[in-house]
Design an enzyme around this catalytic site. Structure first.
Site, PDB file in Angstrom:
ATOM      1  CG  ASN A   1       3.418 -10.229   9.102  1.00  0.00           C
ATOM      2  OD1 ASN A   1       4.576 -11.002   8.971  1.00  0.00           O
ATOM      3  ND2 ASN A   1       3.529  -9.557  10.399  1.00  0.00           N
TER       4      ASN A   1
ATOM      5  CB  CYS B   1      -0.162  -2.227   8.754  1.00  0.00           C
ATOM      6  SG  CYS B   1      -0.315  -1.612   6.798  1.00  0.00           S
ATOM      7  NE  ARG B   2      -4.247  -4.158  11.486  1.00  0.00           N
ATOM      8  CZ  ARG B   2      -5.409  -4.608  11.297  1.00  0.00           C
ATOM      9  NH1 ARG B   2      -6.354  -4.447  12.026  1.00  0.00           N
ATOM     10  NH2 ARG B   2      -5.493  -5.616  10.459  1.00  0.00           N
ATOM     11  CB  SER B   3       1.093  -8.060  13.462  1.00  0.00           C
ATOM     12  OG  SER B   3       1.222  -8.461  11.926  1.00  0.00           O
TER      13      SER B   3
ATOM     14  CG  ASP C   1      -5.960  -2.807   8.295  1.00  0.00           C
ATOM     15  OD1 ASP C   1      -4.830  -2.340   7.874  1.00  0.00           O
ATOM     16  OD2 ASP C   1      -6.062  -4.156   7.679  1.00  0.00           O
TER      17      ASP C   1
ATOM     18  CB  CYS D   1      -2.547  -7.606  11.785  1.00  0.00           C
ATOM     19  SG  CYS D   1      -0.877  -6.998  10.521  1.00  0.00           S
TER      20      CYS D   1
HETATM   21  P1  4NP Z   1      -2.583  -4.997   8.282  1.00  0.00           P
HETATM   22  O1  4NP Z   1      -2.823  -4.136   6.921  1.00  0.00           O
HETATM   23  O2  4NP Z   1      -3.321  -6.077   8.323  1.00  0.00           O
HETATM   24  O3  4NP Z   1      -2.249  -4.202   9.551  1.00  0.00           O
HETATM   25  O4  4NP Z   1      -1.220  -5.463   8.052  1.00  0.00           O
HETATM   26  C1  4NP Z   1      -3.139  -4.632   5.930  1.00  0.00           C
HETATM   27  C2  4NP Z   1      -2.172  -4.789   4.988  1.00  0.00           C
HETATM   28  C3  4NP Z   1      -2.309  -5.381   3.448  1.00  0.00           C
HETATM   29  C4  4NP Z   1      -3.614  -5.873   3.357  1.00  0.00           C
HETATM   30  C5  4NP Z   1      -4.582  -5.376   4.314  1.00  0.00           C
HETATM   31  C6  4NP Z   1      -4.497  -4.879   5.578  1.00  0.00           C
HETATM   32  N1  4NP Z   1      -3.978  -6.334   1.995  1.00  0.00           N
HETATM   33  O5  4NP Z   1      -5.224  -6.342   1.840  1.00  0.00           O
HETATM   34  O6  4NP Z   1      -3.036  -6.440   1.401  1.00  0.00           O
END
Ligand code: 4NP
Length: 154
Positions: free
Chosen positions: A11, A13-15, A123, A8
């Site tokens: 790394n 939240c989702r993955s 997300d 994702c």
């Molecule tokens: P993820 O969510 O892609 O599901 O882990 C996010 C976590 C952090 C950020 C964006 C999305 N960020 O911009 O830091």
């Protein structure tokens, strides 16, 4: 041995949610010895950071075991290391291909490509909707394991 990398943007939240949910489903199916499972980010934003509390909360709520997580970025070399490199949304796919350069062996997919209703997983970093993330990730992971069984990959 099937080697699976969930990817994702951050790394956190989702993955990692997909990593630990899939590990749990695989263990409950007695298939642990047949898998190597990990997760990675397309961005450098959260490298080294632990999972988002919203992800941990969902895993705890559903009694899904997890370890201390450290976010890492997808590397070009991961293409040869993994059999399946599964993104969460179309933006991830674009960034994954930017890092991996090409996908000659058709390893790069969306997790929900394996479900009956292929779509992006939104997300939760932006939506705050960790319940929806959880049910989408479970749907994708269960469908992916069924796909591997159907294709006699296990
Ligand atoms: P993820 O969510 O892609 O599901 O882990 C996010 C976590 C952090 C950020 C964006 C999305 N960020 O911009 O830091």
């Amino acid at each position: 041995m099937q080697k699976v990398l969930f990817v994702c943007l951050g790394n956190i939240c989702r993955s990692p949610m997909a990593e630990y949910i899939f590990k749990d489903i695989v263990a409950k199916n007695g298939q642990e010895k047949n898998f190597y499972i990990s997760s990675a980010a397309t961005s450098t934003e959260e490298i080294g950071n632990d999972m988002h509390y919203g992800t941990k909360e969902k895993l705890l709520e559903h009694n899904i075991p997890f370890q201390k997580h450290r976010a890492k970025q997808l590397k070009k070399e991961d293409y040869d290391k993994y059999d399946y490199i599964l993104g969460m949304d179309h933006w991830n796919l674009k960034n994954m291909l930017r890092i991996l350069k090409s996908d000659p062996e058709d390893k790069v997919k969306l997790l929900l490509d394996y479900s009956d209703a292929p779509r992006d997983i939104a997300d939760p970093w932006y939506t705050g909707g960790f319940d929806v993330t959880y049910s989408d990730v479970v749907e994708g992971c269960e469908a992916f394991l069924e796909y591997l069984k159907d294709k006699k990959k296990l």
